[in-house]
Scaffold this motif. Structure first.
Motif, PDB file in Angstrom:
ATOM      1  N   ALA B  99       0.593  -1.187   0.036  1.00 58.84           N
ATOM      2  CA  ALA B  99       0.021  -0.140  -0.035  1.00 58.84           C
ATOM      3  C   ALA B  99       0.702   1.270  -0.031  1.00 58.84           C
ATOM      4  O   ALA B  99       0.459   2.232   0.630  1.00 58.84           O
ATOM      5  N   GLY B 104      -1.403   3.054  -2.162  1.00 57.54           N
ATOM      6  CA  GLY B 104      -2.077   3.390  -0.906  1.00 57.54           C
ATOM      7  C   GLY B 104      -3.284   4.199  -0.773  1.00 57.54           C
ATOM      8  O   GLY B 104      -4.147   4.000   0.076  1.00 57.54           O
ATOM      9  N   ALA B 128       3.050   0.035   5.659  1.00 55.37           N
ATOM     10  CA  ALA B 128       2.652   0.813   4.438  1.00 55.37           C
ATOM     11  C   ALA B 128       0.908   0.916   4.594  1.00 55.37           C
ATOM     12  O   ALA B 128       0.555   1.934   4.539  1.00 55.37           O
ATOM     13  N   ALA B 132      -1.269   3.991   5.059  1.00 60.36           N
ATOM     14  CA  ALA B 132      -2.121   4.347   4.124  1.00 60.36           C
ATOM     15  C   ALA B 132      -3.643   4.743   4.714  1.00 60.36           C
ATOM     16  O   ALA B 132      -4.549   5.450   4.429  1.00 60.36           O
TER      17      ALA B 132
END
Lengths: 371, 371
Positions: B99, B104, B128, B132
Motif C-alpha cells: 500500500a 496506498g 505501508a 495508508a
C-alpha cells in the motif's frame, strides 16, 4: 538457468510514484528503433510496412508513418478496423482472412473505406472474400501467402499461381505474394538461413504468378529477426513488428542490442516471506506465460543474479538467493519481457517516459481486437 | 500426446453467425457450477467467498451472491475497485497488498467505501498499510497469509502471531489467517494432501494468533481443486474461483467433470494449406500460452483426434492427421482452454448462451485491472 546473455541490458530509469504493474515505453528508445528500421529499409530500396500487432497503438503507428513507412500491417480485421478509424488508409492484413459470417461484412466495410489488402492461402477463403466484396466499386487486392519453412499457413510457392488465377476468376485482384519466416526466431544462427528461405520462396512465388499470366508487383517479407537480411530482390517490402520495442527474445538471437529495449514492465516487490525469493506483482496476466522455468519469464536488470523462475496469475517468483542487491518489499523493479507482443495486449495503456520523466499515456487502441 | 483424459467433454452447441475468436459461456452450466459449489460450502457449514479473478464479471459475481456467497475475493486492488463501484460491499483482497505510493491512496479509498479485508505477510507491508489508512474511522481488517506448501507468499504458520501482534500495534485489525494450496493443482493425487496441508497450516496459524493474545474469527482456504476436501474445522470460508467455468486443467485432475466446462473459445478454421494441419484463429492472444507442445493448448471436442499442438499470436496449429472429421476452412470449432483465468482476461466480453441460443453479452469488467 541454462543460458547466459552475451550482453545484459542496463536497468532503465523509471519515473517515481508508479502504479504497478505498468507497461512503460521509453520514447527515446522507441523513436531510435523506428528510425533505424526505416533507414535499413530505405537503404535497401524496399518499403517498410510495420506490423502493428506489437504496439496496437495509433500514436506509435503515426510515428512509423512519419518516419517513412508506406502503410501498416495488421494481424486481424479488428486491428485494421481500429487503425482505419484513426485515419490509416493503407493496411495489409497479413493473415489468411476468412470472410464468412460477420467478418465478411466487416471486410467489405473496410475495403470500401480504405486501401485494403488481405492475405489468401486457399480456394474456400477466396470464395468467401469474393462473396464478401461482390458489387463493390474496386476489386479487392489480395496477396497469396506462401510457406517458406515455418509450416504454419501459406501454399507452396510453386502453387501460388494456380490460387491467384482462381482468385482472379472470382474478381479478386492478386498483386503479389507474402511469407512469414517464423523459423528465423529460433536462434541466433537461424536468422540468416530463414531470410534466404523467405527470399527464395518469394522468388518462386513470383515466378509462379508470372507463369499464370499475372503481373505481381508486391513481394512482402517479415520480420524483425530477418529484416537485416531480407531487403533484397525480389522483396519489395518488409513487415517487421517487434523492432519498435524489442524484447529479451530478440536480444537472445542478436536481433537487437541491450540498449534497444523500448518496453519494460514496472512491478512492485510485494512479499519476501519465503526465503531466497521475492514475489513481484507481475504474473501471467501481465507477462503472459512466455518463457519456461529454464529460460525464466523475463529479465530484471536491476537485480543482478535474480531469476524470474515462475509465474502465477498475479505473482512472479523472483529467485534472489544469488542476487545483488536483494530487493526489498515496496521496491519497484523493471522487467524486460521475453516476448513483448502478448504483454502489450494485456495492458490498457502504455506509459510513455524518457528516463525519469513521465511524458504521456497512450492507449493500446487495438488491444483485444482479436479477430 | 502423452496423456489421455479419462472422460472427454462433448462438443458444445454454439449459436450461429459468431464473430471469432469469442469467449462463450453456457449459462446453464455456469449456474449449475455456482449452485453446486454453494451447496458444498453450505453443507460443510462454511462460508463461500468466490474469487472473482476467474470471471472478472459483475454479472457473474451477482449470481454468486444471489446463490448465497458471503462476499467476494479479489486478486488485485483494481479488481476490488471495479466490484466495489458496482455495489459489492464485502471484499477480501487475498494478496499481500503493498500500500505504498498510488496504491496506498486507492486502498484507503476502498477501505472508506466498503468492508475491505486485505492479506498481509510482512512487517514492511504492515507499515505501508497502517500509513495508508491512518486517521480513517475504522481499523483495517487484515488476514495473515501463511504458506501451506505452495512456497509462494505467506509466513510460516507458527509466525502468524508475531506478525499479527505487530500489525495490531500499528492500529490494523488482524481477524484471522488465509492460505493458498497452489500445490493441489499438480495432479489428481495432489488435491487431498494439499487440502490437508492447508487445513493444518490454518490450525497452526490460529493457534499462533491465539498464543499472541488475539481472537481470530476467520480461517480462509482456497481453491477449486481442494474445495471438496477443505470445508472442515478450523476453516470458516472457502475461496475457489475457477469452479464457475472450470477448464481442461481441472478436468485432468478430477476437480470437475466433462459436463462442467462453462467456457469455450469459439474459433474459425482459417487455413488448411499445410498438410495434416489446419490453422484456427485462436493463438496466444486468445488462449494465453497455457500448455505445452506435449499437453497441447486446449481441447477441441468436435474434432476427435485433433491436437492443438502449437500457438502463435493469432494462429493455433491444430494437427488433424488422425482427426475425424477433418474440419474445413470456415468451420467454427469450440476450444476448451487448459486454464480459463488468463483467457477471460484477454477478452472484452463474454458471450452468454444456452446451447444454440444467444442470450446476452457481459463485459469482463475487471479485465486489465492488474494491480
Amino acid at each position: 538457468v541454462t543460458e547466459t546473455l552475451l550482453e545484459r541490458p542496463a536497468a532503465p530509469l523509471l519515473p517515481s510514484d508508479l502504479d504497478t504493474p505498468a507497461a512503460l515505453i521509453d520514447l527515446e528508445v522507441v523513436r531510435a528503433n523506428i528510425t533505424a528500421m526505416q533507414r535499413l529499409a530505405s537503404a535497401a530500396g524496399v518499403r517498410l510496412r510495420p506490423h502493428v500487432k506489437t504496439h496496437k497503438s495509433v500514436e506509435i503507428g503515426r510515428l512509423q508513418l512519419a518516419a517513412g513507412a508506406s502503410g501498416i500491417t495488421a494481424g486481424t480485421v479488428g486491428e485494421a478496423e481500429v487503425f482505419a478509424k484513426a485515419g490509416f488508409d493503407d493496411i495489409f492484413i497479413a493473415y489468411p482472412v476468412w470472410a464468412g459470417g460477420p467478418r465478411g461484412r466487416r471486410v467489405r466495410a473496410l475495403h470500401e473505406a480504405i486501401r485494403l489488402r488481405v492475405g489468401l492461402d486457399g480456394a474456400r477463403a477466396a470464395d468467401a472474400l469474393a462473396t464478401a466484396v461482390a458489387g463493390t466499386r474496386r476489386p479487392l487486392e489480395v496477396l497469396i501467402e506462401v510457406d517458406c519453412g515455418a509450416g504454419r499457413s501459406g501454399v507452396r510457392p510453386a502453387d501460388a499461381g494456380d490460387l491467384a488465377r482462381y482468385a482472379a476468376t472470382l474478381g479478386l485482384l492478386p498483386i503479389g505474394a507474402f511469407t512469414y519466416p517464423g523459423h528465423g526466431d529460433a536462434s541466433r544462427d537461424a536468422r540468416e538461413p530463414a531470410s534466404r528461405d523467405e527470399v527464395h520462396a518469394l522468388e518462386m512465388a513470383l515466378a509462379s504468378l508470372r507463369a499464370a499470366g499475372l503481373t505481381p508487383t508486391v513481394a512482402s517479407a517479415g520480420s524483425t529477426p530477418t529484416a537485416a537480411f531480407s531487403g533484397r530482390p525480389p522483396v519489395t517490402e518488409l513487415r517487421p513488428g517487434e523492432y519498435v520495442f524489442n524484447d529479451v527474445g530478440k536480444l537472445r538471437i542478436g536481433a537487437c542490442g541491450p540498449g534497444d529495449l523500448g518496453l519494460f514492465v514496472a512491478s512492485t516487490v510485494v512479499s519476501d516471506a519465503v526465503p531466497d525469493q521475492v514475489i513481484v506483482d507481475a504474473g501471467t496476466k501481465t507477462l503472459g506465460r512466455e518463457g519456461s522455468e529454464t529460460l525464466g519469464y523475463g529479465l530484471v536488470p536491476a537485480v543482478r543474479g535474480g531469476f524470474l523462475r515462475r509465474l502465477n496469475e498475479y505473482h512472479g517468483y523472483l529467485s534472489v538467493d544469488r542476487a545483488e542487491p536483494r530487493p526489498k518489499v515496496g521496491d519497484v523493479v523493471a522487467i524486460a519481457p521475453n516476448h513483448v507482443c502478448p504483454v502489450v495486449n494485456l495492458f490498457d495503456e502504455l506509459i510513455v517516459h524518457e528516463g525519469r520523466q513521465l511524458l504521456d499515456r497512450w492507449p493500446v487502441d487495438a488491444r483485444g481486437h482479436l479477430g
